[in-house]
Design a protein around this motif. Sequence first.
Motif, PDB file in Angstrom:
ATOM      1  N   SER A  35       0.802  -1.239   0.000  1.00 24.16           N
ATOM      2  CA  SER A  35       0.000   0.000   0.000  1.00 24.16           C
ATOM      3  C   SER A  35       0.834   1.287   0.000  1.00 24.16           C
ATOM      4  N   ILE A 121     -16.065   4.122   9.969  1.00 24.26           N
ATOM      5  CA  ILE A 121     -15.267   2.918   9.728  1.00 24.26           C
ATOM      6  C   ILE A 121     -15.995   1.745  10.371  1.00 24.26           C
ATOM      7  N   ASP A 122     -16.522   0.896   9.540  1.00 25.31           N
ATOM      8  CA  ASP A 122     -17.274  -0.241  10.044  1.00 25.31           C
ATOM      9  C   ASP A 122     -16.357  -1.456  10.201  1.00 25.31           C
ATOM     10  N   SER A 123     -16.925  -2.603  10.497  1.00 22.77           N
ATOM     11  CA  SER A 123     -16.126  -3.815  10.697  1.00 22.77           C
ATOM     12  C   SER A 123     -15.373  -4.203   9.426  1.00 22.77           C
ATOM     13  N   THR A 124     -15.917  -3.865   8.261  1.00 20.75           N
ATOM     14  CA  THR A 124     -15.232  -4.161   7.005  1.00 20.75           C
ATOM     15  C   THR A 124     -13.908  -3.417   6.935  1.00 20.75           C
ATOM     16  N   GLN A 125     -13.908  -2.144   7.312  1.00 20.11           N
ATOM     17  CA  GLN A 125     -12.682  -1.358   7.295  1.00 20.11           C
ATOM     18  C   GLN A 125     -11.695  -1.878   8.327  1.00 20.11           C
ATOM     19  N   ARG A 126     -12.178  -2.261   9.501  1.00 18.71           N
ATOM     20  CA  ARG A 126     -11.281  -2.812  10.523  1.00 18.71           C
ATOM     21  C   ARG A 126     -10.621  -4.085   9.999  1.00 18.71           C
ATOM     22  N   LYS A 127     -11.389  -4.936   9.323  1.00 22.39           N
ATOM     23  CA  LYS A 127     -10.821  -6.160   8.739  1.00 22.39           C
ATOM     24  C   LYS A 127      -9.767  -5.807   7.683  1.00 22.39           C
ATOM     25  N   ARG A 128      -9.981  -4.728   6.964  1.00 23.42           N
ATOM     26  CA  ARG A 128      -8.989  -4.276   5.977  1.00 23.42           C
ATOM     27  C   ARG A 128      -7.696  -3.869   6.679  1.00 23.42           C
ATOM     28  N   PHE A 129      -7.806  -3.133   7.796  1.00 21.04           N
ATOM     29  CA  PHE A 129      -6.622  -2.755   8.571  1.00 21.04           C
ATOM     30  C   PHE A 129      -5.895  -4.003   9.078  1.00 21.04           C
ATOM     31  N   GLU A 130      -6.659  -5.003   9.544  1.00 11.37           N
ATOM     32  CA  GLU A 130      -6.057  -6.246  10.029  1.00 11.37           C
ATOM     33  C   GLU A 130      -5.338  -6.967   8.890  1.00 11.37           C
ATOM     34  N   LYS A 131      -5.943  -6.993   7.724  1.00  7.89           N
ATOM     35  CA  LYS A 131      -5.337  -7.624   6.553  1.00  7.89           C
ATOM     36  C   LYS A 131      -4.049  -6.888   6.166  1.00  7.89           C
TER      37      LYS A 131
END
Length: 162
Positions: A35, A121-131
């Motif tokens: 990124s 920032i929903d759970s989808t965005q948090r999962k993106r940060f984790e990824k």
Amino acid sequence: MIRYEIAATTVTTAPPERVLAVLDDFGNWPRWMPSLERVRIELPPNEHPRQGYRFKLHGLLVHADMEVIDYTPLSRATRFRISFPPFQGVNRCRLIPLGDGRYRIERLDQLELPDLVAHLIDSTQRKRFEKLAMEFLQALRREVEQPPHATAASAATTGRSD
């Protein structure tokens, strides 16, 4: 302000000196770090990484002010402030000797988001940060486990005509 943490770990055979040298080479982050391909890094002239060292990241829309806040033989941490969406936090990498020539690299991101940003920032965005945190560690492991100067040597080899 809402705070949350993202953690990721991996194991490497690279010595801490190699791992930290790659982390400290801020100017080369875009070469291996996911990124950051299109990010320009502004480093202070004639300075070397240490605690208190400051630098900037410039993307198309996003800018970040960075400061090294932890600089020890087995850890590094940077405090950052992102321009858009506005938030701040700390990225920390710590090496834990496993006693068999391997080291666990622990990455911990502590994010502080304004309430309005956090609600967007929903759970989808948090999962993106984790990824992204896991992709960072995988890329770091690949970078530190290849022989030093492997990329330069490969380029020189492919440039030859036989």
